[in-house]
Design a protein around this motif. Structure first.
Motif, PDB file in Angstrom:
ATOM      1  N   LEU A   4      -1.398   3.252   7.030  1.00  0.00           N
ATOM      2  CA  LEU A   4      -0.432   2.243   6.602  1.00  0.00           C
ATOM      3  C   LEU A   4       0.944   2.507   7.203  1.00  0.00           C
ATOM      4  CD1 LEU A   4      -1.421   1.893   2.831  1.00  0.00           C
ATOM      5  CD2 LEU A   4      -1.821   0.233   4.653  1.00  0.00           C
ATOM      6  N   PHE A  51      -5.297   7.582   3.029  1.00  0.00           N
ATOM      7  CA  PHE A  51      -4.837   6.252   2.619  1.00  0.00           C
ATOM      8  C   PHE A  51      -3.481   5.915   3.240  1.00  0.00           C
ATOM      9  CE2 PHE A  51      -2.500   3.480  -0.268  1.00  0.00           C
ATOM     10  CZ  PHE A  51      -3.420   2.484  -0.578  1.00  0.00           C
ATOM     11  N   SER A  58     -12.341  -2.681   7.786  1.00  0.00           N
ATOM     12  CA  SER A  58     -13.145  -1.976   6.788  1.00  0.00           C
ATOM     13  C   SER A  58     -14.617  -1.972   7.179  1.00  0.00           C
ATOM     14  CB  SER A  58     -12.972  -2.636   5.414  1.00  0.00           C
ATOM     15  OG  SER A  58     -11.606  -2.647   5.033  1.00  0.00           O
ATOM     16  N   CYS A  74      -7.721  -7.330   2.377  1.00  0.00           N
ATOM     17  CA  CYS A  74      -6.638  -7.549   3.343  1.00  0.00           C
ATOM     18  C   CYS A  74      -7.080  -7.264   4.780  1.00  0.00           C
ATOM     19  CB  CYS A  74      -5.433  -6.674   2.997  1.00  0.00           C
ATOM     20  SG  CYS A  74      -4.557  -7.155   1.497  1.00  0.00           S
ATOM     21  N   ALA A 127      -7.574  -3.369  -0.260  1.00  0.00           N
ATOM     22  CA  ALA A 127      -7.507  -3.016   1.154  1.00  0.00           C
ATOM     23  C   ALA A 127      -8.637  -3.684   1.941  1.00  0.00           C
ATOM     24  CB  ALA A 127      -7.576  -1.496   1.311  1.00  0.00           C
ATOM     25  N   LEU A 152      -7.116   0.855  10.193  1.00  0.00           N
ATOM     26  CA  LEU A 152      -6.931   0.428   8.804  1.00  0.00           C
ATOM     27  C   LEU A 152      -8.196   0.575   7.971  1.00  0.00           C
ATOM     28  CD1 LEU A 152      -4.704  -2.768   9.197  1.00  0.00           C
ATOM     29  CD2 LEU A 152      -4.012  -0.494   8.428  1.00  0.00           C
ATOM     30  N   GLY A 188       0.807  -1.221   0.000  1.00  0.00           N
ATOM     31  CA  GLY A 188       0.000   0.000   0.000  1.00  0.00           C
ATOM     32  C   GLY A 188       0.832   1.259   0.000  1.00  0.00           C
ATOM     33  N   VAL A 198      -8.095   3.094   5.102  1.00  0.00           N
ATOM     34  CA  VAL A 198      -7.350   2.852   3.861  1.00  0.00           C
ATOM     35  C   VAL A 198      -8.282   2.702   2.660  1.00  0.00           C
ATOM     36  CG1 VAL A 198      -5.688   1.341   2.719  1.00  0.00           C
ATOM     37  CG2 VAL A 198      -5.414   1.876   5.149  1.00  0.00           C
ATOM     38  N   PRO A 199      -9.294   1.801   2.688  1.00  0.00           N
ATOM     39  CA  PRO A 199     -10.187   1.729   1.520  1.00  0.00           C
ATOM     40  C   PRO A 199     -10.987   3.003   1.315  1.00  0.00           C
ATOM     41  CG  PRO A 199     -10.986   0.335   3.310  1.00  0.00           C
ATOM     42  CD  PRO A 199      -9.621   0.770   3.693  1.00  0.00           C
TER      43      PRO A 199
END
Length: 376
Positions: A235, A231, A314, A309, A306, A179, A121, A182-183
């Motif tokens: 990470l 994003f 999410s 993973c 993302a 996290l 990422g 991230v998406p």
């Protein structure tokens, strides 16, 4: 790597994302100043052709060269002012064989699925960023820009968006690394890229600048940057958190190696799609707006990757947006939850919202014990 690797040693784990967001904002603020100053120096530095009756060429380049050397000296002095911190692994031997050491560090990242996913990422983010910076310049040129000074507002919009997105990501992550951002950040990047792909073809004309069209481009770049900041920060914080303390700086060095290799490959690919096919009159394979169209595609692919993973994070982020949009709740005594080991949370079950509020309120993963037939 040494500076970034010290962040987890300075702040508690619950504030790691906030620290990274602030670090990114300050770094990008300096980048903004450097971009503006660099473009101004480029426009003001006129190198005469050989044989012209003018001052020596080196004299024209003196202001730009002096600025670069001055900033390098300022960075060296700032490094001397850093607080000394003990080495994480003082017994580690010097890496006389740098290639062998780098290879073993890369192998260590590859052996850890979590670090490998975070690395992918981060490399994606910086590769996309390198191409975006190059493409902004080309977008301005295709839109009629005739000087580097006209590119500055576009670059400022992009980098300012990254800075704001980084800070927002840190502020949202109040209980550690999130996290789930991230998406969400990847999708926002995709929407900003799509707006740029559909942006006006002409912005700068001989009569001046079309303000509304410029605003559309600036808004698209700011949105792209905002999503990129959201994003990247989780990470970066996750990589720092998951790296063994004694090996953190070494693994960050290996991450840097992969990051710059990714930026190099991305720049080569960009040069390929921007090369002229069939002569200069035919134009490049992809226009600058077409490149941003592909940004939309790869950003959406990154969002799906993302989610694949980190599905739990999410899903938690999705429910957090919905629940916090409908309800307000306060969390007290969060410090009583141990960082590791067993703990029991007992709800007095006033409503079915328990199943949403408890996992959202607790920084650790909560496994609900409920009456099966109701949930099935």
């Amino acid at each position: 790597p040494s500076v970034i690797g010290s962040i987890p040693e300075i702040v508690p784990a619950s504030r790691l994302s906030q620290a990274n967001g602030l670090f990114a904002m300050v770094t990008l603020a300096a980048t903004l100043a450097g971009m503006a100053a660099g473009n101004w120096l480029a426009d003001s530095t006129v190198i005469p052709h050989a044989g012209e009756n003018s001052a020596p060429q080196w004299l024209h380049a003196l202001p730009a060269g002096g600025a670069l050397v001055g900033f390098a000296a300022a960075g060296w002095i700032a490094a001397l002012l850093l607080l000394r911190r003990p080495a994480a692994d003082p017994a580690a031997p010097p890496p006389w064989n740098a290639l062998s050491r780098s290879w073993s560090d890369l192998a260590e990242i590859g052996a850890d699925r979590r670090l490998l996913a975070a690395t992918a990422g981060i490399v994606f983010f910086w590769g996309l960023g390198a191409v975006a910076q190059l493409n902004v310049d080309q977008l301005a040129t295709e839109a009629g820009a005739s000087s580097q000074g006209q590119v500055v507002p576009l670059l400022l919009a992009l980098v300012s968006g990254i800075a704001v997105g980084s800070v927002v990501a840190g502020r949202i992550s109040t209980s550690g690394v999130n996290l789930g951002l991230v998406p969400m950040g990847a999708m926002i990047m995709g929407f900003g890229s799509l707006a740029l792909a559909w942006s006006p073809e002409t912005v700068f004309t001989e009569a001046g600048v079309d303000g509304w069209r410029l605003a559309v481009v600036i808004a698209g770049l700011a949105t792209l940057g905002f999503g990129a900041g959201m994003f990247d920060v989780p990470l970066e914080a996750f990589f720092q958190e998951q790296s063994p303390p004694a090996r953190r700086a070494a693994l960050l060095s290996a991450l840097n190696l992969l990051t710059f290799a990714g930026m190099f490959v991305a720049s080569l690919l960009y040069g390929l799609v921007r090369s002229e096919i069939g002569g200069a009159s035919a134009g490049p394979l992809l226009s600058a707006r077409g490149v941003f169209g592909w940004f939309f595609v790869v950003s959406m692919l990154a969002a799906f990757a993302a989610i694949w993973c980190a599905p739990r994070a999410s899903l938690k982020m999705l429910f957090s947006v919905v629940i916090n949009g409908l309800y307000r709740f306060r969390v007290r005594g969060i410090d009583l939850v141990p960082a590791a080991g067993p703990a029991v949370l007992v709800a007095n079950h006033l409503s079915w919202l328990d199943g949403f509020l408890l996992p959202l309120a607790c920084p650790r993963h909560v496994r609900m014990v409920v009456y099966g037939p109701n949930i099935r």
